[in-house]
Each structure stands twice: as C-alpha cells, then as structure tokens.
Design an enzyme around this catalytic site. Structure first.
Site, mmCIF file in Angstrom:
data_model
loop_
_atom_site.group_PDB
_atom_site.id
_atom_site.type_symbol
_atom_site.label_atom_id
_atom_site.label_comp_id
_atom_site.label_asym_id
_atom_site.label_seq_id
_atom_site.Cartn_x
_atom_site.Cartn_y
_atom_site.Cartn_z
ATOM 1 N N GLY A 1 43.284 -9.583 -26.375
ATOM 2 C CA GLY A 1 42.452 -10.776 -26.377
ATOM 3 C C GLY A 1 42.947 -11.777 -25.350
ATOM 4 O O GLY A 1 44.068 -11.661 -24.830
ATOM 5 N N CYS A 2 42.113 -12.757 -25.075
ATOM 6 C CA CYS A 2 42.460 -13.737 -24.042
ATOM 7 C C CYS A 2 43.610 -14.628 -24.486
ATOM 8 O O CYS A 2 44.604 -14.791 -23.762
ATOM 9 C CB CYS A 2 41.235 -14.555 -23.654
#
Lengths: 352, 352, 352, 352
Positions: free
Chosen positions: A153-154
């Site tokens: 994920g970011c």
C-alpha cells in the site's frame, strides 16, 4: 535490453488511478509492452480518452476482463478494488502468468486478520503464504523468483521505508512508534466521492480514520517481521488538499538507557540506503517536500533528532501512485523478469 | 452595549494579515471602533484598497505611527513583526492605554529565553512579568484586569487548548508529548516570500523547522505552568497548501499503571470546555476540518484513544488569523473592557 | 425589525450547497427564521452535521418533504435539482405561501424553450408568466409584490449585471456580445462527481459546454428584454479550480460610427449602480478578484476600454452560492416581505 | 545520435523557473549536455539544491556569469529577466556560439516598439533583424540556420498556434480578434512576490493588465506577419490559481458574407498541424485541460463553432514553462543542430 522481446503485460482495472499510471509507465517502458488493459466501464474506448498524455504513443483500447486473453500475458498487474484479484489469482498463476496485485488481497499473510479488516472471508487463503510482499528494499531476492507479488500500500511504503533503519538498528523502543501520515486525495482512487470533491477537500485539512485504518495491520505485520518481535504502532492518517503525494512524519524513541550520542542517525540512514536506486537520503537538516517526488518512483528521506533529544523524527515522501503503487509494481516486474531494476522508471520530477 | 460609547481602538501594523483581520473585526464590532490604523508602507491610502470587503463600511485610511495619536485610544493592538511592540509598550501604558500585543514580544516571561530565541536583548524586560498571556480559557480573570496582554501565537493556541484537559487530569505522562502540527501559509504573514509562493507551496507538503521553532518555548512555558512541573514536548510544524487554518494532532500517553478504562476522555473534554464560548468539543469519533473554523474565533476539538490503547490523540483546529491571532485579541479586548466576551465574534463559518 | 414576528421560512433541499447557504443566512437573519428544512437523504439528522459552523446556533434537524408542514411557512425556498419545484409550486402558492425557486424551473418564460433545454415538458407552464425573474437590480418593484420568484442562475447574475449599463446605454452593438465566464466547482452543486473531484479539477483549468450551456437561453432572454430587441451572445463557460466564485469577462463593441470618446464608461457604470446595495463599481483601472466577494452578496464590477479602442471589457465577480444563489434569494425575500433589503446580508468578505 | 558528441549547452540564469526547466530537459537529453549554468544568487551551490528531482543525475553546480566560459559552449540559452541578453548577445555570437534567448530582448523586430514597451533603449538594435522568432510551426526552416533565436513568450505561443489556421484560411475577420487567456502563477517567474503568494492567489481568480500587456505587441507582430496585414487583437490575461499551464480561449468571426457551412474548421486544424510533432488537435467537441500538457512540450488544440454560428472558438493549452519556454527552446536547439526535433522532449503528461 534491445535484443529481448518485450514482456507482454496485462492490466486488470486500467481506468483507475493506479491502472492509468501503470499504463503510462508501461507504454514508455523499454522492456515491456502493455498488451491488454481491461476496464468494465470503458471497454471499447481508446485509453487515450482517459490519458490524453499518451495520444500518439499508443493505440490500445480498454477491453472487458477475459482471463484467457490475460493468460497470454507474461505478467498481469491487478489494479482493481480489494476483493477482485483473489478471485482470479489461482487461474492466472496456473496458466503460468506472474501476478502483481496492487490491491490489498495478498498483503496480509493471516487470512483471519484479512477477514477482520476487509469484512469477508478470503477467497484463496492458500496463496497468502506464497505471496511475496513487494517492497524491494526488504524482499528484493524473494521478489526476483516470486510468482505472486503483493504490491505494498501507499502508506505502508512510506512508513516502512522510513522506519527500516531505525528498527534494524535495534536501538529504538518498539512499543511507542507513532506514524503521523498525510496523503493527497488520489490515494482514495479515481471515483466520484463527496469526501474528495474539490469543493469539500480543497483549502482544508483533517485527520480521518484515527480509530483504525486498513493500512495499520499491513504496516504492523511488516514492522513486526523486520523487528522479529511485535511492535506497537499508532498510525494516524490525514487528508491533504493535494493531488499526489504522501508525507510520513515518523516518531521513534531511543530505548531507555541508550545514549543519543552513541548513534549517528544520518550515517545509519545513508548506509542502509546507499545501494537503493529509489531511496534518496537527504542531507542532514533537510525537509523533503512531496512535490520533489511527484510522478517519480523515488522515496526521499530525512532524519532528525530535535534538540539532540531521545526521539528520532523521520520524514519520508513518496508519490502514492508511483512508489506507492504503479511504479513500485513496475520495479517489482523488472526484478521478476531480470530487467534492470530502474528500467522505465527514471523520469525526474519537475519543480515547480 | 447600545448606550456605551464605543471603545476607541488603535492598530499598529494594519497592513499585515493580523492587522487586516483586526480591522475587519473592529469595523463590524458593536462596542468598539477602529480610530487609527498605522502602516508605514501604505500611509495615506484607504484601508479598503487592501480590504475591498470593507468598501462602503469604513472611510479609514492608513496613517504613519504617531504615538501621541495612538495615546488617544483606549486600547492599542500591536500587529507588527517581533521586536517593535517592546519599543513603544512603555510610553503607551504610561499614557493609560491598554495594549494587546499580537507579536511575540511579551509572550515569554524569561528575558534570557526571549533573547535566545529572538536573537537580541529584550527592550523592556521589566514589563514581561506584568504581561498576561492572553489565552482566556486559562487566564480569563487576569485578562480582565490586565494593562498589557501578550496575545498567544497561532500554534500555541491550538496546542495549549488541546492539551489543557489532558494536563489538568494529571493522568498523562508529561515527558513524552508530541505535537504534530500543520499550518496554512497565512501563518507566515503577508509578505513576498518564495517559500509561500503559490508556485512553490501549492500541491505540495512538507515539514519545516523540525529542529527548533520559536513557538516551542512559548508552548512549553504555558504547559509547564499548567502542569506545575516541566513537560517534555516535541513540536513538529508542517506547511499546508491552504490559506488559513491550523490542525494540531496531539499525542499523550497515559501514565504507566493508569488503566485506560478509568478515564472517560470525551467527558473530560466536554466538561472542561462546557462554559467556553469559543471551544467546541465535537462528538466522539469526529475529525474536525480546518474549513469548519475558517474566518471564525472557534477552536474545535476531538479526542480519540485509538483501539482503546494507552495513547490519547487530540485533534484541534483553529483559524490562525482569528482564534490564533486577531479574533483572540478582540476576545481579550472584550474581557478587558467588560464587554460580552463574544461581542463582534459570532460570524459562522461557511462551507464549502 | 425588532417588533415584527420573524418570517417563517422553509427550505426544500437543504443539504445541497445552496440549501446549506440559505440555512447559514437564515439562522443569522434578524427578521426571518428557518422553520423547516427538508432533505430526503439526511432526514432526521441535525443540520449542524453538515454545517458545523452553526453548532450552538440552531437545533434544527432535516425533515422529509411534507407539503402540509411547508404550507405553514410564509415563504419557501426551493433549492432542489431542476424539475422538482414545478411539481409543488401550485399547491404551495394555493396555500398562500410565497415561493422563491433557486432551480431553473421558472426562469424561462417560454415553456417550449424550457422543454428544449431541460429535456421534458414543463409541469406547470401556466405559472411561467407569473414568475418574476429575481434580479433586484432589474425587477425590484415587481419582486416586492411577487408570489413566485425565479431566482437567477449564478452565471446569469454575473453576466446580466455586467451587461446592464452597456445595454441600457444603447451605444453598443448587440450582435456580437461575448461572455467568457469562469466558475468555481461549487457551481456544480454538492454531489459526488468525478469532474469536480480534487484529483481531477485541482491545479488544472478547462472550458466546458462550449457548444451550449443551459444558462445561455436564460441570459439571452434577460438581455433581449433589457435591450428590447434580440441580442446575439456567445457564452463560454470554464471550470476554475476554486471552491466559490464566478468571474465574467464581458466583451461589447461600440456601434459602428459611435465615437469612443463620447462615452464615459466609468461614469455610466457608477451612475447606474449608485443606489444598489449589492453592486460595487470599482475605481477605473481595477481588476476585481473572486475572493473579494467570497461568502458575500456583493457583485463587484470594473469596466475597461483597452487602449482607448472600441471594445468595452467588463469584469464582474460574484460568489455563485450567495449573490449567485442563496444570498440573492434572501435579498428577494427581504423585498417580498418589506424588510430592509440588506437584512441578514452584510457579512464582509475576509482576505486572505 | 549515439555516435555524435553531445552538444555543449550553457544556461545563463539557471535558477529561475525557465532556467531550472532547461536544466531538467538538458540533463536528460540524449544529444546535449548542460556544460555550464549560471546563477548570480546561487553560484557555487549544486543545482540539485534547487532541483532535488535531479539528485543522482548531475553533479553540476551554479557558477557566476563568465562570458569566456560560456563561449566554450556551442549553444547558450539565456533565461534571465528582460534586458540582460541584449548586453551579451553580440560577444557570444561573435565567439561562434548560437544563442537562444528566452527573454523578450529579441522578440520585437522594431527597436522603437521595444523601447516603448520595455522602457529603455534597446542595447543592440542591429541584431533584431537577424533574430528568428522561434516558433517552429511557423519558422522551422529559418530556425535551422539561425544564429540567434528569440524564443516566444508563453502567451504568444498559445495564442499564435491557436490562431494560425484561422488566419491562414483567409476566411476570418482580422479586425475583431479576442484572446481571453488564463495563466498559472509560474508565468511570473521564480521570485518572492505578494501577487503570486499562495495566501493571495489561491482559491481566487482575476484578470490583470487588461489595459495593456507586453505580450500584446509580440502577438500582434506575429499575427500581422501571418496575415500579411494588420490585425486588431484584444488580449486579456487572467491569473489562474494553478502552478503551470496556460489556457487560451480565442474568438474569431467569419468575414461578412462567408457561409459558415463552407468551412470545415476541424479539418482545417487537423490538416494544418498533421505533421507537427508538438501540436495535438483534439477530436471535435473536445475541451483540453491544462493538466494534459503539464510538464510536456505539447500544445493541445480544440476548435468549436458554437450553435453553428459565425464565430469560431479555439481552445489551446500549453505548459508555460515547457512549450511556452524551455521545451520550445530545446525544440529550437534540436532544429539548429540537426537533431531529431523531438529529442529529449517526449515525456508524457501524467494524470491526475
């Protein structure tokens, strides 16, 4: 690379922000070519309708999802909402396709934990063990040989890279980590939403999901693994009125009894990332801004210890759609196919 | 108020953002009137050239600084850069004028500390003791009778109000406070500056002054006083690409041995601020946004304890130019002159 | 006003941007009170959930649409999407309620034209003749006695006010009018939409609906009426990455043979609007910015004739949600009920 | 290009926005290399301090202006404020260096006109005749052999490209052209300025210089030349709250008697630009947005004739720092040195 045939890549979910960014990167990639890009909504339309920047560069059109067509690709990027990739991961892998999933479907190794945070049973828990968490700075060698990569994920990318040297140093208290993180609106994806409407989010700022965010178990899992013991992390996300970019402000306290003067944080960080093509440790005293990584696969890091005290403050910035999603996925593809790790990823950011 | 003669107010430094905001508030104030507003740069020009929103409401023009004219006022607001107010505070007070200083000149009670952070000796250290720190939620009664009020900084307002109930509760560890704060660009004042140029600061985000910011000693002084003991605070400011607004994300850990279930944070905060006209405690689970206080004197607060753990996360928002500057100054004036505390300060924020 | 009972006002569609703005204005209005505000989506919830700025000011909750309840009001504002007001206008008027419609339902006097632009037959064409177009600067006396007011669109307000003196002067060529207009995103209403998402609309700019926009027939109808002959207007809208505000740049050429030196545009505009409480003609040479009217009911106007040539360039700014919608509706209400025209509408804009 | 030695390029004024953009483009250029970049302010500092995006890509440092060192370059880009290039153009040309000037010094061919608009006598009027106006779409062949190129202004690029086919068609009335243009703040350059401060320019919009802008004589000169007769152009600039990007909305009326149906505007534009590598004519009905050219050398164009009437509306977008400055300068360099015209200029824009 010039004598290799380009790798045929498929993209499932090409009309979201991460899918569009994959397209941009693959169209310009010297060793790969987007062979197939699906979009249920836009099937039949040229991709340049959504990506005018690629006009003249590609004739590709969106298509519906057709697993037999995707099975002709050597690698498939899945850029759909959570819950989709796990339904076709098995067949694609069985067909000999390598899969890089940009959703959360394969990020948690514990199927029960996944169900707890994503609200339904996992569709193929048997693959969770095999999936490699695609953070090259930690798992480079395992990624090279992986069939299935869970692209981070970011937020987890920005937080894990920032905490990495701290945790490896074994000098910090792992029970009181605080990650105060801020993200631009594109982190929420390309969709009509009141929350991220310009009229609602511009010229304003707020925290959200303070009581629990799905990236918390993902980050915790990875930090636990790095530490070899459970860490206690507070993870507080905020919504920035910017388009792209994550800024993580990470706090970590020296272990009791540890003398601050015994540890040279700047050297620790520079050493750890010296060989990393996409992690840039700034000089002492620096404050990275998110625009300096806009559109690029770089994570910039600065490390401080305010007033010489016992708490390290680590600042990291990434572009949530590149190093935090599509760029990291291409970096993983490069590793999986023996291409130079930086292939197709060397655009410099422009300022202003 | 209708039978009282309006209070004659002077503003020194009327062409900066806090001076302009004072003008807006005083022109519309039911019990005060701006009698004199100085600006070295704009002397002679009507104030509506800078504040078109007041066209038709006032004929006032900027004038040069003339202490004998200012001495005709009942109250003078000093909205100049740091270092100016301390040069004329004495004469104005001697003339019987009440002084509300919006700069940092009278915020620190220790002249040596002031010199250390502001880089020159203090010009009238004898007045530091007399100056009352103008945070009505803490010092209301002393403000009523003060001759000289040191109006708090914008960050200190947001941080002190957020920590107030925590510290008063005596249940939290005062050695590990972390204030991760974010401010819009108007906090830097009305001036040509590359750092806050739209081309540099828009669509981006960064931390700054991580290694030391002048608001740190101010906040620490006030929290020490509240706690009756020294606190250890990490204060990390960030620059938001918004015009107005501060968001403070405040972290505080329960003391070791303190059972999280023994303390009802929501009730603690609601009780503490129940009678406060300008502090609004949001319902449990809320996330205040800065736009909800834009243009207003309100501080909104929400308090969380993520996953039922031992760390409180307090979120506060203020408009840095109103509750963080001019609005609080008018609130102080209201107190000093026996006016209703809310007089002239009840504009509701508009959304979007 | 203090001895009058406040006017009971209803709002249909209170959770859109214009409905919310009506609420803000009516809650603070000295001569009216919001008695009932409907929202199908939010029925039962306090209005302060959407409008935190009104916390402490009102206990009102959204309700479902109940015509018998609305019929208890003296005035109803209809702030719904187009097509709704025409279905209940008849019953409300029959019940003796005055109706101010902020949608487009009663703006065009020709039912066939309405059907052509809005894609369905008009539900009560018989009321089109009676409806008064609610631009006080043109129709003040008729508004005072109207039962049904069609509140002008946001673009039409900015364009008509700007062209008004030009057209009345009879010196300009009415066959080549060009209105190049720019609007912030709130003009599109409060709704989830990809077009106005921050990720799509921020840091960018574009024209839209160049080939036809529904405000074109509305503006043309009004300008025709002013001119007493058909005008030919090109109307080109653009989307600004701002929250509130419309800027119209209006072009008009002197009639052939007309000597530019025979006409003093500045005097023409100042004279025309001298008595208007909400139109502010700026000094010669000025360039109004949209922020100078943000949150206010003012239209600011500047008029130029570049290089002394034969083309006038008129610049107007309005806040699309206030003078372009809710504020103008309240101004109309004031007129219809004999209140001072400015009642509840004198908030000054703040800068920055 | 691989067997050619890269062209040695110098940049005078490397710390402004156009200079920085030249650096970004040249560092990544396959056939050129920045050999020397001057900055009076930053002399001695690595260029990556201003351009963190180039960290790891270049070791270059800013230097002071040294004409003998610049004379070692094959081409020099002058990216200084107006008035500087004309003082050293002669010596550099005499030394055999090709000069591409990004300021206004060589854009007007009439020295008196230059003096009138720039307020001082021109320092080398003798070179005005020789200088080639660097708009490749008009002057490609002359640019190939030029020693001295006057790189067009940002507005002139957007306006001239948009009007080009209209004027060449000989079907339009040249006495009533209107260019309503909007620019992001970076057009004002990299400097501390209140006008373009985020606190002043964000969330707002206004026109400026309505009564006269220096780009007007430049555009008029070029359109006159294209038309072979004097045109009458109204040029109205506006300031957009965006970082990069110009949007021109261009109006042109068919000549009296010209039948709108006799002219296929879409075909006219597509044909004219078919071979142009950096002009992209969008499909009929399109509305280009500035973000679609952000960071790229592309000008996108759309052409409309609203409601089938007699007025064409042409929409063009460029990135003011690329096609409007540094990118066009590199395109000119490519032409002058026989490189592929697109060399180093093929970055696709990313959205969002």
């Amino acid at each position: 690379m010039s004598d290799m045939k380009p790798i045929k890549a498929g993209i499932i979910g090409g009309s979201g922000y991460t899918g569009m960014e994959l397209l941009r990167l693959l169209v310009c990639h010297p060793g790969a070519v987007p062979a197939c890009v699906t979009s249920t909504t836009h099937a039949g339309r040229p991709v340049t309708e959504l990506l005018p920047g690629l006009r003249g560069e590609t004739d590709l059109a969106f298509s519906g999802v057709d697993l037999s067509e995707l099975a002709q690709c050597q690698v498939v990027f899945s850029a759909t909402p959570n819950g989709a990739a796990m339904t076709y991961a098995g067949p694609l892998l069985d067909a000999g396709v390598k899969l890089i999933d940009l959703s959360a479907d394969f990020r948690l190794r514990d199927a029960r934990l996944w169900q707890q945070w994503y609200g339904r049973p996992h569709a193929c828990p048997g693959l969770l063990e095999e999936a490699v968490y695609g953070l090259p700075e930690v798992n480079r060698e395992r990624i090279r040989t992986a069939r299935l990569v869970a692209n981070p994920g970011c937020y987890p990318t920005a937080v894990c890279l920032g905490y990495l040297p701290l945790i490896e140093s074994r000098s910090f208290d792992l029970e009181h980590l605080i990650a105060d993180v801020k993200s631009g609106v594109s982190g929420a994806g390309r969709k009509a939403s009141l929350t991220t409407a310009l009229g609602e989010a511009a010229d304003s700022f707020k925290a959200y999901s303070v009581d629990g965010h799905r990236h918390w178990p993902e980050i915790t899992q990875e930090l636990n693994q790095l530490a070899g013991q459970p860490v206690d992390l507070l993870f507080i996300p905020h919504l920035l009125p910017i388009i792209r970019g994550i800024h993580a402000t990470l706090y970590g306290r020296l272990k009791p009894g540890q003398n601050p003067h015994d540890i040279d944080l700047q050297a620790l960080y520079e050493r750890r990332f010296a060989a990393e093509p996409f992690v840039d440790v700034l000089p002492a005293g620096a404050h990275p801004d998110t625009r300096s990584v806009r559109g690029t696969n770089v994570c910039r890091v600065a490390v401080h210890r305010p007033r010489g005290g016992g708490t390290a403050v680590v600042l990291t910035v990434v572009d949530n759609l590149v190093k935090g999603a599509a760029g990291q996925a291409v970096q993983n593809m490069n590793l999986m196919f023996g291409l130079p790790e930086i292939a197709g990823l060397k655009y410099p950011a422009f300022v202003p």
